[in-house]
Write a protein that holds these residues in place. Structure first.
Motif, PDB file in Angstrom:
ATOM      1  N   GLY A   1       0.809  -1.274  -0.016  1.00  0.00           N
ATOM      2  CA  GLY A   1       0.000  -0.004   0.059  1.00  0.00           C
ATOM      3  C   GLY A   1       0.732   1.190  -0.080  1.00  0.00           C
ATOM      4  N   LEU A   2       2.193   1.235  -0.204  1.00  0.00           N
ATOM      5  CA  LEU A   2       3.036   2.225  -0.085  1.00  0.00           C
ATOM      6  C   LEU A   2       2.678   3.199  -1.358  1.00  0.00           C
ATOM      7  CD1 LEU A   2       5.464   3.420   1.543  1.00  0.00           C
ATOM      8  CD2 LEU A   2       6.929   2.558  -0.045  1.00  0.00           C
ATOM      9  N   CYS A   3       2.500   2.898  -2.467  1.00  0.00           N
ATOM     10  CA  CYS A   3       2.305   3.670  -3.546  1.00  0.00           C
ATOM     11  C   CYS A   3       0.573   3.689  -3.877  1.00  0.00           C
ATOM     12  CB  CYS A   3       3.072   2.911  -4.821  1.00  0.00           C
ATOM     13  SG  CYS A   3       4.501   3.133  -4.808  1.00  0.00           S
ATOM     14  N   THR A   4       0.118   4.708  -4.489  1.00  0.00           N
ATOM     15  CA  THR A   4      -1.198   4.954  -4.344  1.00  0.00           C
ATOM     16  C   THR A   4      -1.308   5.820  -5.953  1.00  0.00           C
ATOM     17  OG1 THR A   4      -1.325   7.073  -3.541  1.00  0.00           O
ATOM     18  CG2 THR A   4      -1.414   5.485  -1.920  1.00  0.00           C
ATOM     19  N   ASN A   5      -2.675   6.135  -5.977  1.00  0.00           N
ATOM     20  CA  ASN A   5      -2.945   7.003  -7.337  1.00  0.00           C
ATOM     21  C   ASN A   5      -2.715   8.451  -7.200  1.00  0.00           C
ATOM     22  OD1 ASN A   5      -3.850   4.548  -8.786  1.00  0.00           O
ATOM     23  ND2 ASN A   5      -5.805   4.570  -8.006  1.00  0.00           N
ATOM     24  N   ASN A   6      -1.985   8.891  -5.989  1.00  0.00           N
ATOM     25  CA  ASN A   6      -1.736  10.165  -5.861  1.00  0.00           C
ATOM     26  C   ASN A   6      -0.142  10.120  -5.696  1.00  0.00           C
ATOM     27  OD1 ASN A   6      -4.487  11.251  -5.593  1.00  0.00           O
ATOM     28  ND2 ASN A   6      -4.668  10.497  -3.825  1.00  0.00           N
ATOM     29  N   TYR A   7       0.620  11.503  -5.910  1.00  0.00           N
ATOM     30  CA  TYR A   7       1.651  11.501  -5.676  1.00  0.00           C
ATOM     31  C   TYR A   7       2.207  11.428  -4.223  1.00  0.00           C
ATOM     32  CZ  TYR A   7       2.518  13.147 -10.464  1.00  0.00           C
ATOM     33  OH  TYR A   7       2.726  13.017 -11.788  1.00  0.00           O
ATOM     34  N   GLN A   8       3.105  10.448  -4.187  1.00  0.00           N
ATOM     35  CA  GLN A   8       3.802  10.390  -2.647  1.00  0.00           C
ATOM     36  C   GLN A   8       5.196  11.051  -2.574  1.00  0.00           C
ATOM     37  OE1 GLN A   8       1.370   9.395  -0.591  1.00  0.00           O
ATOM     38  NE2 GLN A   8       1.459   7.278  -0.396  1.00  0.00           N
ATOM     39  N   ASN A   9       5.490  11.864  -1.390  1.00  0.00           N
ATOM     40  CA  ASN A   9       6.781  12.432  -1.379  1.00  0.00           C
ATOM     41  C   ASN A   9       7.763  11.692  -0.474  1.00  0.00           C
ATOM     42  OD1 ASN A   9       8.642  14.278  -1.134  1.00  0.00           O
ATOM     43  ND2 ASN A   9       7.675  15.597   0.252  1.00  0.00           N
ATOM     44  N   PHE A  10       8.544  10.875  -1.561  1.00  0.00           N
ATOM     45  CA  PHE A  10       9.731  10.263  -0.991  1.00  0.00           C
ATOM     46  C   PHE A  10      11.190  11.179  -0.804  1.00  0.00           C
ATOM     47  CE2 PHE A  10       6.757   7.199  -2.772  1.00  0.00           C
ATOM     48  CZ  PHE A  10       6.643   6.422  -1.898  1.00  0.00           C
ATOM     49  N   THR A  11      11.938  10.634   0.236  1.00  0.00           N
ATOM     50  CA  THR A  11      13.436  11.381   0.259  1.00  0.00           C
ATOM     51  C   THR A  11      14.321  10.269   0.434  1.00  0.00           C
ATOM     52  OG1 THR A  11      12.442  13.211   1.510  1.00  0.00           O
ATOM     53  CG2 THR A  11      14.700  12.569   1.671  1.00  0.00           C
ATOM     54  N   LEU A  12      15.113  10.153  -0.577  1.00  0.00           N
ATOM     55  CA  LEU A  12      16.264   9.201  -0.721  1.00  0.00           C
ATOM     56  C   LEU A  12      17.489   9.749  -0.220  1.00  0.00           C
ATOM     57  CD1 LEU A  12      17.817   6.562  -1.410  1.00  0.00           C
ATOM     58  CD2 LEU A  12      17.828   7.755  -3.924  1.00  0.00           C
ATOM     59  N   HIS A  13      17.933   9.321   0.892  1.00  0.00           N
ATOM     60  CA  HIS A  13      19.407  10.045   1.400  1.00  0.00           C
ATOM     61  C   HIS A  13      20.539   9.005   1.350  1.00  0.00           C
ATOM     62  CE1 HIS A  13      22.124  12.286   4.209  1.00  0.00           C
ATOM     63  NE2 HIS A  13      22.197  10.881   4.734  1.00  0.00           N
ATOM     64  N   TRP A  14      21.623   9.485   0.776  1.00  0.00           N
ATOM     65  CA  TRP A  14      22.829   8.690   0.519  1.00  0.00           C
ATOM     66  C   TRP A  14      23.878   9.346   1.175  1.00  0.00           C
ATOM     67  CZ3 TRP A  14      27.325   9.437  -2.223  1.00  0.00           C
ATOM     68  CH2 TRP A  14      28.145   8.346  -2.068  1.00  0.00           C
ATOM     69  N   CYS A  15      24.844   8.732   1.667  1.00  0.00           N
ATOM     70  CA  CYS A  15      26.072   9.535   2.007  1.00  0.00           C
ATOM     71  C   CYS A  15      27.189   8.392   2.432  1.00  0.00           C
ATOM     72  CB  CYS A  15      25.862  10.512   3.489  1.00  0.00           C
ATOM     73  SG  CYS A  15      27.200  11.250   4.060  1.00  0.00           S
ATOM     74  N   ASP A  16      28.142   8.234   1.886  1.00  0.00           N
ATOM     75  CA  ASP A  16      29.047   7.353   1.960  1.00  0.00           C
ATOM     76  C   ASP A  16      28.696   5.850   2.396  1.00  0.00           C
ATOM     77  OD1 ASP A  16      31.048   9.235   1.615  1.00  0.00           O
ATOM     78  OD2 ASP A  16      31.129   9.879   3.932  1.00  0.00           O
TER      79      ASP A  16
END
Length: 237
Positions: free
Chosen positions: A8-23
């Motif tokens: 159920g994470l993805c829906t028909n509406n835009y979802q605001n995800f944040t991807l953080h990458w560091c070392d």
């Protein structure tokens, strides 16, 4: 590889995800809530590029990117009015908002690339009557008009494009006649061709590209729909 249950994470509406990458420390969160998947790489390595893809079978899937996600040219920037092509894919836009067929087009633009600024005029899903224009082909030595069957114009144009500055060009289509020029609209054409066929060609889309892994940067003056999202974002597909 790391997996997580995300029913159920993805829906028909835009979802605001944040991807953080560091070392090598990778965290993905949804709309500011707790991290739902993470990975701490014990042997991190440098990352130079970031890519996204959607399943080909889901024609209704979209990703919406803020314009400043990666760099000022990913792949459009509202601050600079620049579109970036990546040397792999064509970037396609409608000539008219409803994709209706037209016979006349005046297309003006600037391009900055080391070679191969390419423009196609065609019908969507039907390239049997396209015009393909190469500016700075063959390592920036020649320019070409292709009428979908063969090269009908091929001229010497050494150093016509530049990888360090924008150069302005124009392409005028009028019925079965195509003219290509460098500089302002009133400058003389450098290439011209008239199709002898009695069937008038019609077009619905313009596509731009560069070649062979070389980035190209474009400013489109005549067709603002090339900058479709005024906040500089981009949608796939």
């Amino acid at each position: 590889m790391v997996t997580a249950a995300t029913e159920g994470l993805c829906t028909n509406n835009y979802q605001n995800f944040t991807l953080h990458w560091c070392d090598g420390f990778i965290r993905v969160t949804l709309d500011g809530v707790k991290t739902f998947i993470s990975w701490d790489d014990p042997a991190p390595f440098p990352v130079r590029t970031l890519g996204f893809r959607m399943p080909y079978t889901d024609v209704h899937a979209h990703i919406f990117f803020p314009h400043n996600l990666v760099d000022p040219y990913f792949p459009t920037s509202v601050e600079t009015g620049v579109i970036r092509t990546n040397g792999h894919h064509w970037t396609e836009y409608k000539i008219m908002p409803d994709a209706s067929l037209v016979t006349s087009v005046n297309f003006t633009f600037e391009c900055m690339a080391v070679k191969d600024c390419k423009v196609i005029f065609a019908r969507r899903n039907d390239h049997s009557q396209k015009y393909l224009v190469y500016i700075g082909a063959y390592s920036n030595t020649r320019s070409i008009i292709d009428d979908s069957a063969r090269n009908v114009v091929d001229i010497q144009t050494p150093d016509i494009v530049s990888g360090v500055e924008f150069r302005k060009f124009w392409i005028h289509l009028d019925g079965n006649t195509i003219n290509v020029g460098a500089g302002n609209d009133n400058s003389p054409a450098i290439m011209s061709y008239t199709d002898p066929s009695t069937t008038t060609r019609t077009f619905s889309h313009i596509s731009i590209s560069t070649c062979c892994n070389d980035y190209g940067y474009w400013k489109i003056h005549s067709h603002p729909q090339f900058h479709e999202y005024p906040n500089g974002a981009y949608v796939l597909p």
